[in-house]
Design an enzyme around this catalytic site. Structure first.
Site, PDB file in Angstrom:
ATOM      1  N   CYS A 303       0.831  -1.214   0.000  1.00 16.92           N
ATOM      2  CA  CYS A 303       0.000   0.000   0.000  1.00 16.92           C
ATOM      3  C   CYS A 303       0.860   1.256   0.000  1.00 16.92           C
ATOM      4  O   CYS A 303       0.379   2.329  -0.316  1.00 16.92           O
ATOM      5  CB  CYS A 303      -1.018   0.017   1.129  1.00 16.92           C
ATOM      6  SG  CYS A 303      -0.626  -0.986   2.508  1.00 16.92           S
ATOM      7  N   GLU A 405      -5.390   2.338  -6.899  1.00 18.75           N
ATOM      8  CA  GLU A 405      -4.346   1.453  -6.396  1.00 18.75           C
ATOM      9  C   GLU A 405      -4.320   0.187  -7.246  1.00 18.75           C
ATOM     10  O   GLU A 405      -5.339  -0.483  -7.401  1.00 18.75           O
ATOM     11  CB  GLU A 405      -4.640   1.098  -4.939  1.00 18.75           C
ATOM     12  CG  GLU A 405      -3.550   0.290  -4.311  1.00 18.75           C
ATOM     13  CD  GLU A 405      -3.767   0.073  -2.819  1.00 18.75           C
ATOM     14  OE1 GLU A 405      -4.906  -0.232  -2.413  1.00 18.75           O
ATOM     15  OE2 GLU A 405      -2.788   0.185  -2.057  1.00 18.75           O
TER      16      GLU A 405
END
Ligand code: ADP
Length: 503
Positions: A303, A405
């Protein structure tokens, strides 16, 4: 504590295939391995070969019930231990995990496809470090005395919350589990962890090892799917704190369920972390920093991956070329092979998701996909979930590849002309987890560091989570902090006020 025969040995078992088999089909509840109550198991697959290496128990509400009841009972006694004694036991766990570092590294490499040398061994080391760090913090669970009136003693004390439900993902499962379990335990809570379906084995082994030191029931581990096993854990009435790492969508579901019973939640969610490179940076160091920032060795499954790299225009072309050359030198191959820099993607589903992003980027007018590194040639790996890293240039900020993402080895590089415009682009994101700045002009660097919307900003480095440094994002990247003393105090205790009238 574990004085009964166990399917897994107490000594490190360096054959990850044998260990995976031995761990098959169990949860860890109340101090022992137990099979799932419904008798159902699901396959654990080696992503480098496509072969099944183990089965994991497919937990459901009945397993959650057993685990939470055990945890609730154990927590009462655990909380009565002096805080330093709890910390000392957690510290002992750290020493045991260090002894098992190589074993855990191999096991996590087997189930996630993360390269042993560059990723898995590092993760196993950091895990022990996190337990060691929190193990030393028992005596920091302090309260305050509050001035109220001369004849009234008014103090606050820190109390544990009760049973903590922890839900973890597959990318760095041991580390993310440690960030939750270590502070929760030292603060006097008990824990039920729900592992990620792609990577249930190494965390199960850690749970078992720690149960050789901890009282039974204090640390429990369930495997299973999100809706069937994670959801009942979150909504169980005896679970008084929920801590979650995963996607934004699931994080919102978890937060809603926790809100129904008004329990606190910590959420570590996604990121789209910018890396900003100024022309005056140390060029070679920054190129190397881009490779580590993008977590290419983990196939970008992070992340905090620097998936948006902004480079000041005068060095843009040179930087792209240098980065391509550097990624090309990375060796993709069997995660368990010491020569391998880059392993696999974790699952077929994730691979398809990443491929769809790459296809979309490639088809975008004006974009160039620089495909790097070579696919492994070993025929034994032909079914492996390998994918070549891709560096995109020519994509604009409207592209999904710049905004969303990807969680794969895909980064976008774009030129910039001045600090204000790059700051605006960097902050134009729903995420705010991490950012890095690369410059020798600390005046500009610090100014931007203050104005970047991110939980963690690093200048001239981009390290992964470190013990003692608060970690956690803003905006859609989450709520709350992990890895620090503040994280333990704020997220795993509540403050009670006690007043004594002595008049
Ligand atoms: P990823 O895309 O990384 O798998 P998820 O957020 O779906 O991200 O998964 C992270 C963790 O959340 C996993 O352990 C998963 O099983 C769990 N999970 C998924 N859905 C739920 C849910 N409804 N309630 C609780 N946990 C869930």
């Amino acid at each position: 504590m574990l004085d009964r025969p166990m399917p897994t040995p107490a000594a490190p078992l360096l054959d990850p295939f044998a260990l995976a088999k031995a761990l098959s089909g169990y949860h860890f509840i109340g101090g022992g391995y137990v099979p799932g109550r419904n008798g159902k198991n699901f396959a654990v697959v080696n992503p480098a070969t496509g072969q099944q290496v183990a089965e994991a128990a497919e937990g459901d509400a009945a397993d959650v019930e057993a685990a939470v009841q055990n945890a609730a009972k154990a927590q009462k006694e655990w909380a009565k231990l002096p805080a330093r004694k709890r910390g000392a036991l957690v510290h002992q766990c750290a020493a045991l995990l260090k002894e098992h570092q190589e074993e855990l590294a191999k096991l996590i490499a087997l189930e996630t496809g993360k390269a042993l040398r560059t990723e898995s061994r590092v993760e196993a080391g950091v895990v022990a470090d996190i337990f060691e760090f929190f193990g030393g913090l028992g005596s920091e669970l302090k309260g305050e005395s509050v001035p109220f009136a001369p004849n009234v003693l008014s103090v606050t004390v820190r109390e544990p919350l009760g049973v903590v439900g922890a839900i973890i993902p597959w990318n760095v499962p041991m580390l993310l589990m440690a960030l939750k379990v270590a502070p929760a335990l030292v603060a006097g809570n008990s824990v039920v962890v729900k592992s990620a379906e792609e990577a249930p084995l190494a965390v199960l082994r850690i749970c078992e090892l720690m149960n050789r030191i901890l009282p039974p029931g204090v640390f429990n581990m369930l495997s299973g799917f999100g809706p069937e096993c994670g959801a009942p854990l979150v909504s169980h009435p005896l679970v008084r704190k929920v801590t979650f790492t995963g996607s934004v969508e699931t994080g919102k579901i978890v937060a809603r369920a926790a809100a129904e019973k008004l329990v606190p939640v910590t959420l570590e969610l996604g990121g789209k972390s910018p890396m900003i490179v100024f022309a005056d940076c140390d060029f070679e160091k920054t190129v190397a920093g881009a490779l580590t920032s993008m977590r290419f060795t983990r196939q970008g499954q992070s992340c905090t991956a620097a998936s948006r790299i902004y480079v000041e225009r005068p060095i843009f072309d040179r930087f792209v070329t240098a980065m391509k050359d550097a990624v090309n030198k990375m060796v993709m191959g069997d995660p368990l092979d010491e020569k391998t820099d880059i392993g696999t993607i974790v699952s077929e589903g994730q691979l398809q998701k990443v491929k769809a992003f790459i296809e979309e980027g490639t088809k975008t007018p004006g974009a160039t996909a620089h495909v790097c590194s070579a696919m492994p040639s070993d025929p034994a790996l032909k079914k492996g979930l390998f994918i070549q890293p891709v560096i995109f240039t020519g994509l604009t900020k409207e592209s999904r590849l710049v905004r969303e993402e990807i969680f794969g080895p895909v980064t976008v590089i774009a030129p910039f002309d001045d600090p204000e415009s790059v700051l605006a682009e960097a902050n134009d994101s729903e995420y705010g987890l991490a950012a890095s700045l690369w410059t020798n002009n600390l005046k500009v660097g610090l100014d931007l560091a203050h104005r970047l919307e991110a939980g963690l900003v690093q200048i001239n480095q981009n390290l992964v989570v470190q013990a003692n440094l608060s970690y956690g994002g803003v905006k859609s990247s989450g709520l709350g902090k992990e890895a620090s003393l503040e994280a333990m105090l704020e997220h795993f205790t509540h403050k009670k006020t006690i007043m004594v009238n002595m008049a």
